[in-house]
Design a protein around this motif. Structure first.
Motif, PDB file in Angstrom:
ATOM      1  N   THR A 175       0.865  -1.184   0.000  1.00  0.00           N
ATOM      2  CA  THR A 175       0.000   0.000   0.000  1.00  0.00           C
ATOM      3  C   THR A 175       0.904   1.237   0.000  1.00  0.00           C
ATOM      4  O   THR A 175       2.076   1.144   0.369  1.00  0.00           O
ATOM      5  CB  THR A 175      -0.887   0.042   1.259  1.00  0.00           C
ATOM      6  N   PRO A 176       0.346   2.391  -0.409  1.00  0.00           N
ATOM      7  CA  PRO A 176       1.203   3.585  -0.509  1.00  0.00           C
ATOM      8  C   PRO A 176       1.718   4.077   0.842  1.00  0.00           C
ATOM      9  O   PRO A 176       2.774   4.707   0.911  1.00  0.00           O
ATOM     10  CB  PRO A 176       0.269   4.652  -1.108  1.00  0.00           C
TER      11      PRO A 176
ATOM     12  N   ALA B  60       8.074   9.218   0.807  1.00  0.00           N
ATOM     13  CA  ALA B  60       8.934   8.314   0.039  1.00  0.00           C
ATOM     14  C   ALA B  60       8.176   7.035  -0.341  1.00  0.00           C
ATOM     15  O   ALA B  60       8.268   6.565  -1.483  1.00  0.00           O
ATOM     16  CB  ALA B  60      10.180   7.975   0.843  1.00  0.00           C
ATOM     17  N   SER B  61       7.409   6.483   0.594  1.00  0.00           N
ATOM     18  CA  SER B  61       6.710   5.227   0.281  1.00  0.00           C
ATOM     19  C   SER B  61       5.619   5.463  -0.765  1.00  0.00           C
ATOM     20  O   SER B  61       5.379   4.609  -1.622  1.00  0.00           O
ATOM     21  CB  SER B  61       6.128   4.592   1.548  1.00  0.00           C
ATOM     22  N   GLU B  62       4.962   6.605  -0.705  1.00  0.00           N
ATOM     23  CA  GLU B  62       3.938   6.894  -1.710  1.00  0.00           C
ATOM     24  C   GLU B  62       4.547   7.008  -3.109  1.00  0.00           C
ATOM     25  O   GLU B  62       4.005   6.475  -4.078  1.00  0.00           O
ATOM     26  CB  GLU B  62       3.188   8.182  -1.345  1.00  0.00           C
ATOM     27  N   ALA B  63       5.678   7.693  -3.200  1.00  0.00           N
ATOM     28  CA  ALA B  63       6.334   7.824  -4.506  1.00  0.00           C
ATOM     29  C   ALA B  63       6.813   6.462  -5.007  1.00  0.00           C
ATOM     30  O   ALA B  63       6.699   6.140  -6.195  1.00  0.00           O
ATOM     31  CB  ALA B  63       7.506   8.797  -4.400  1.00  0.00           C
TER      32      ALA B  63
ATOM     33  N   GLY C   9       1.583   1.045  -8.193  1.00  0.00           N
ATOM     34  CA  GLY C   9       0.611   2.006  -8.737  1.00  0.00           C
ATOM     35  C   GLY C   9       0.520   1.917 -10.243  1.00  0.00           C
ATOM     36  O   GLY C   9      -0.560   1.724 -10.814  1.00  0.00           O
ATOM     37  N   GLY C  10       1.670   2.041 -10.909  1.00  0.00           N
ATOM     38  CA  GLY C  10       1.694   1.899 -12.362  1.00  0.00           C
ATOM     39  C   GLY C  10       1.644   0.449 -12.787  1.00  0.00           C
ATOM     40  O   GLY C  10       1.164   0.118 -13.870  1.00  0.00           O
TER      41      GLY C  10
ATOM     42  N   SER D 244       4.652  -5.507  -7.129  1.00  0.00           N
ATOM     43  CA  SER D 244       4.714  -5.781  -5.696  1.00  0.00           C
ATOM     44  C   SER D 244       5.278  -7.180  -5.492  1.00  0.00           C
ATOM     45  O   SER D 244       5.506  -7.922  -6.447  1.00  0.00           O
ATOM     46  CB  SER D 244       3.333  -5.641  -5.064  1.00  0.00           C
ATOM     47  N   PHE D 245       5.525  -7.525  -4.231  1.00  0.00           N
ATOM     48  CA  PHE D 245       6.062  -8.844  -3.897  1.00  0.00           C
ATOM     49  C   PHE D 245       5.038  -9.683  -3.149  1.00  0.00           C
ATOM     50  O   PHE D 245       5.388 -10.672  -2.500  1.00  0.00           O
ATOM     51  CB  PHE D 245       7.339  -8.710  -3.053  1.00  0.00           C
ATOM     52  N   GLU D 246       3.766  -9.291  -3.214  1.00  0.00           N
ATOM     53  CA  GLU D 246       2.761 -10.131  -2.576  1.00  0.00           C
ATOM     54  C   GLU D 246       2.639 -11.445  -3.343  1.00  0.00           C
ATOM     55  O   GLU D 246       2.907 -11.496  -4.553  1.00  0.00           O
ATOM     56  CB  GLU D 246       1.420  -9.392  -2.566  1.00  0.00           C
ATOM     57  N   GLN D 247       2.199 -12.451  -2.648  1.00  0.00           N
ATOM     58  CA  GLN D 247       2.045 -13.770  -3.270  1.00  0.00           C
ATOM     59  C   GLN D 247       1.147 -13.670  -4.496  1.00  0.00           C
ATOM     60  O   GLN D 247       0.096 -13.021  -4.456  1.00  0.00           O
ATOM     61  CB  GLN D 247       1.419 -14.730  -2.258  1.00  0.00           C
TER      62      GLN D 247
END
Lengths: 424, 424
Positions: free
Chosen positions: A15-16, A350-353, A360-361, A370-373
């Motif tokens: 999440t952002p 920083a995390s949002e960017a 996001g993109g 992302s690194f989610e399963q």
């Protein structure tokens, strides 16, 4: 190498709001997808190949929602104009050269070699009006291991004779021919790429809509980048309520396929509402928006309103090919937006960017960023130890430092959809 | 190596309006000074040692008018605050550590090693309140071949007990002790460095004026960086007409020695007029002004009004140590200034930004920052060939590309006052 694990200091943004990290841990790739992250490898992965990047940062491959490949030649030059004169003076003369396949080969090889060694894994690329050179570019992008979309450009009005398609019908015929030759590709897929409304006749837009309805192609173009451009669109489409409404009128605003609009600097509430309704993506290109004196996009508002927002270099409006750099540009311009335009819109963290430049993109390309399963396995390994400090920064601080300070040569390896693209 | 010539592609800015260049030419250094530039070496230099950098860019060493050495540790971290809370949260706790000479040695070595390998030749450096650690920093800067100024910081109010000088008298005594131990240095010279008006009592400022009158020391401090800071100064010096007037009241605004003020983001016409009258230098720090959400300094107005303007990284308000990067930051923020604040102030050109980072700031240090005959010989050799392109850019375009795109490892050699600092 179908299944493997990377070991190192893993960081990403589900999440952002905040980074999630796992120091000195394993991330496992099976059939190109993320299986999970573990401090110790579970029994069922015993015997799996482990690439040991202990002490190195491992983060998701970055997503560049907006690049013009043929403009790579003149990146970092001619920073003295606004959009419309910049197009006439620098861009159109350069893009016209790509009718010559020999030149295209030479220039696109430079571009794709550099892209390969970057931290970017997914791209939306504009080529030129030339079908053959666009196929060549797609070949080279695939050879570089990249994934994403590339498009032959459409433009049949308001551009110089030396760089203009004969008419709407020719433009569409050429688009069909190009499409037929690349429609089955899975690495770099075709995408509809009308340059922007000022250079596309009504007839062209109407026909491109039909192409999109028949093919389901995704689409990319430009929106509300520059005040002069926005005024021009009002003249060209006096019946439109706003710039995006003009695209919508032609059914080319996410009406018939996934769509990404670059810039959206001057997208007001009405335009943003329609983007939200149509699920249109924003490619936020802060570095380009600085270089071309365009302005600052209302990214905080877009995020609050739930729009899909990702980052783009907009090469060569942007000079740097690095999405890490663009993340910091996004933070910096959001601070000036807060300072000078609206103090209710707090600057990006920083995390949002980081989120914008990854997940996001990334969702434009699928379950990416992302690194989610279950995510596609795109990963970058970066050695941040050359960014020396007397302190002992934690994982988030290391990632922030990498955003602000890492250099190309710190990137040690890149994996896209489970394929190793390069390793130093 | 007293006298020598460099051969290569030479470029510099005698005036802000345009680059001057000499491709495939020789620049001769005699006794640390520039003798001239020639296409063929004149007879009188026959037998002189020639270092052949053919095909490489050779430009003047860059001048960084404003760096905080102890903040280098946390560069690229903690980009989530404005000035005053940033000082309390990140800066003061870190600077306090430099009372420990072992830590200072470790941290300052990292800083000076990186500075040595950068394109910067001249610096104005803030240390901390600790005299011994400031001497250590000066030793290390000299060992790294750097030239310029470094100062022990003065601050005796409005700062935390753990990082505050006991009182004005102690601060001044410690300044005298430090000054006595370094006053004869010629490489890195001492400079008075009151932190900024909010942390310096009236008594301290009055006594520092006396120090300056007795010693002729140059002086550096901060001015009009942030709206909250400007308001605070109004409260602390309610009798002042504007922030700079408060310094002037204490005779510390260029009244008794060369003076440089960092930032000047909120310097209005009155303040600028007084700076102009007193010959006060502006250290324009655009990257820091972005990161700390400070704002955009009116640099075009300053240039039109004939103020002395140079560039500063303001490490660690700025994250990057590169003045090439700061040049492009200056161009970029000037575009937003034009767009949002004043369309009568046209954006900076590449040559103007380059001038600010070389000759503009260089005059603070003497006849520095250019390649005209009689200038001190500060030169950087940069290999721009890794910044690949299918085009054949001219010298100015190559320099602009180097500003936007070069990386640390492209710097091949650096000479300061005729001394070779390093060569790859």
């Amino acid at each position: 190498m179908k299944n493997f694990a990377l070991k190192g200091d893993i960081i990403f943004t589900p999440t952002p709001e905040k980074f999630q990290s796992a120091q000195d841990s394993y991330i496992v790739c099976e059939d190109g997808m993320v299986s999970g992250i573990w401090k110790e490898l579970p029994e069922r992965f015993s015997g799996i190949r482990v690439l040991d990047y202990s002490g190195r940062l491992i983060f998701p491959g970055l997503c560049d929602l907006h690049i013009h490949a043929p403009q790579y030649s003149f990146r970092g030059m001619g920073m003295d104009m606004e959009l419309l004169s910049w197009l006439e003076t620098y861009t159109f003369p350069e893009e016209a050269k790509y009718g010559d396949l020999e030149y295209a080969q030479k220039a696109y090889e430079i571009f794709t070699n550099d892209l390969r060694k970057s931290a970017t894994s997914r791209v939306n690329v504009f080529a030129t009006i030339h079908g053959e050179a666009t196929v060549l570019l797609m070949d080279l992008l695939e050879k570089a291991g990249m994934r994403g979309f590339a498009g032959k450009v459409n433009m049949d009005r308001n551009c110089p004779d030396y760089y203009k398609e004969k008419d709407a019908d020719t433009s569409v015929q050429d688009t069909w021919s190009w499409y037929e030759s690349v429609k089955d590709r899975t690495g770099i897929r075709p995408i509809l790429s009308p340059r922007f409304l000022p250079t596309c006749s009504d007839r062209l837009m109407e026909q491109l809509k039909e192409v999109q309805k028949k093919t389901g192609l995704y689409m990319q173009t430009h929106l509300s980048e520059n005040p002069g451009e926005v005024e021009w669109v009002k003249e060209l489409a006096p019946w439109s309520e706003f710039y995006g409404d003009a695209y919508d009128h032609f059914g080319m605003f996410g009406n018939h396929g996934k769509t990404v609009m670059a810039h959206c600097v001057y997208s007001g509430k009405e335009e943003r509402d329609l983007m939200s309704k149509r699920g249109v993506y924003v490619a936020h290109c802060p570095q380009s928006n600085l270089n071309l004196s365009s302005g600052i996009a209302p990214v905080r508002a877009m995020m609050e309103e739930g729009l899909h927002v990702g980052l783009g270099t907009d090469m060569a409006g942007g000079a740097s090919l690095s999405i890490l750099r663009v993340m910091t540009d996004a933070v910096q311009v959001s601070k000036m937006y807060w300072r000078y335009l609206d103090q209710d819109k707090k600057p990006l963290s920083a995390s949002e960017a980081f989120y914008l430049g990854t997940k996001g993109g990334g969702s434009f390309f699928g379950n990416v960023g992302s690194f989610e399963q279950g995510c596609e396995f795109d990963a970058v390994v970066l050695n941040d130890t050359p960014i020396k400090t007397a302190l002992d920064p934690d994982m988030e601080q290391r990632m922030e430092r990498a955003m602000y300070l890492s250099q190309n040569e710190h990137i040690m390896a890149k994996y896209i959809h489970g394929q190793e693209v390069f390793r130093r």
